[in-house]
Design a protein around this motif. Structure first.
Motif, PDB file in Angstrom:
ATOM      1  N   ARG A  45       3.955   7.521   1.988  1.00  0.00           N
ATOM      2  CA  ARG A  45       4.429   6.313   2.958  1.00  0.00           C
ATOM      3  C   ARG A  45       4.291   5.213   2.070  1.00  0.00           C
ATOM      4  O   ARG A  45       3.099   4.628   1.725  1.00  0.00           O
ATOM      5  N   ILE A  46       5.443   4.575   2.266  1.00  0.00           N
ATOM      6  CA  ILE A  46       5.418   3.174   1.540  1.00  0.00           C
ATOM      7  C   ILE A  46       6.374   2.222   2.122  1.00  0.00           C
ATOM      8  O   ILE A  46       7.481   2.708   2.700  1.00  0.00           O
ATOM      9  N   PRO A  79       0.810  -1.236   0.078  1.00  0.00           N
ATOM     10  CA  PRO A  79       0.112   0.114  -0.168  1.00  0.00           C
ATOM     11  C   PRO A  79       0.644   1.227  -0.141  1.00  0.00           C
ATOM     12  O   PRO A  79       2.018   1.282   0.593  1.00  0.00           O
ATOM     13  N   ARG A  81       0.695   5.090   0.382  1.00  0.00           N
ATOM     14  CA  ARG A  81      -0.230   6.503   1.090  1.00  0.00           C
ATOM     15  C   ARG A  81       0.425   7.741   0.532  1.00  0.00           C
ATOM     16  O   ARG A  81       1.454   8.057   0.557  1.00  0.00           O
ATOM     17  N   VAL A  94      -5.778  12.880   1.341  1.00  0.00           N
ATOM     18  CA  VAL A  94      -5.112  11.601   1.095  1.00  0.00           C
ATOM     19  C   VAL A  94      -5.689  10.329   0.374  1.00  0.00           C
ATOM     20  O   VAL A  94      -6.972  10.310   0.480  1.00  0.00           O
ATOM     21  N   TRP A  95      -4.766   9.644  -0.178  1.00  0.00           N
ATOM     22  CA  TRP A  95      -5.398   8.551  -1.186  1.00  0.00           C
ATOM     23  C   TRP A  95      -4.310   7.418  -0.639  1.00  0.00           C
ATOM     24  O   TRP A  95      -3.155   7.664  -0.474  1.00  0.00           O
ATOM     25  N   ARG A  96      -5.047   6.207  -0.470  1.00  0.00           N
ATOM     26  CA  ARG A  96      -4.354   4.857  -0.452  1.00  0.00           C
ATOM     27  C   ARG A  96      -4.547   4.291  -1.688  1.00  0.00           C
ATOM     28  O   ARG A  96      -5.460   3.986  -2.306  1.00  0.00           O
ATOM     29  N   ASP A 152       8.309   7.242   5.571  1.00  0.00           N
ATOM     30  CA  ASP A 152       7.780   8.619   4.995  1.00  0.00           C
ATOM     31  C   ASP A 152       8.692   9.661   4.258  1.00  0.00           C
ATOM     32  O   ASP A 152       9.818   9.532   4.554  1.00  0.00           O
ATOM     33  N   ASP A 163      -0.360  11.772   0.150  1.00  0.00           N
ATOM     34  CA  ASP A 163      -0.967  12.970   0.885  1.00  0.00           C
ATOM     35  C   ASP A 163      -0.464  14.279  -0.183  1.00  0.00           C
ATOM     36  O   ASP A 163       0.754  14.558  -0.137  1.00  0.00           O
TER      37      ASP A 163
END
Length: 150
Positions: free
Chosen positions: A125-126, A75, A77, A84-86, A130, A79
């Motif tokens: 964020r992966i 996933p 993330r 925010v999208w996932r 971050d 921003d």
């Protein structure tokens, strides 16, 4: 195929090196557009946004650190200005450097890319890490114009 396109873009990313700091650079080929954040004249690319010209879709490539394996899905993330999208990201190995990169499809040019055009910072964020990327000097309008459907 995408890795090959990214390698072509890396080869084209040859702006004058005023300092060894990452910079934004927009490059286009006959078929593709690449907006990369990296150190000119090196293989140091912290982030790349890529599209086939006039496809209406943009993909995001980012190096992945930590424990991960090729083919894995992680996933991501995203921003942009507090929105925010996932997104699902697929890992692939860069044949030239041996590093793992994650690719996420930003979907058709819609909400994400509109937010990208307005944001000052992109936060990702992966794999538990971050990272923030300044967007002030990024030619987002140029990329969106190159990627938009006619």
């Amino acid at each position: 195929m995408r890795a090959a396109r990214l390698l072509v873009a890396l080869a084209l990313f040859t702006m004058p090196a005023a300092a060894q700091e990452r910079q934004w650079g927009l490059q286009t080929t006959e078929d593709d557009a690449f907006l990369m954040f990296g150190v000119p004249d090196t293989d140091d690319v912290g982030l790349s946004l890529w599209c086939r010209l006039q496809s209406g879709r943009i993909s995001l490539f980012v190096p992945v650190a930590g424990k991960a394996r090729e083919g894995q899905r992680l996933p991501l993330r995203l921003d942009l200005g507090g929105r925010v999208w996932r997104l699902p990201a697929r890992l692939s190995r860069d044949d030239a450097t041996g590093r793992l990169n994650a690719e996420a499809d930003l979907r058709p040019i819609t909400g994400i890319t509109r937010a990208l055009a307005r944001a000052q910072v992109m936060k990702l964020r992966i794999n538990g890490r971050d990272t923030a990327y300044p967007l002030g000097d990024a030619d987002i309008p140029g990329l969106l114009a190159a990627c938009a459907r006619p």
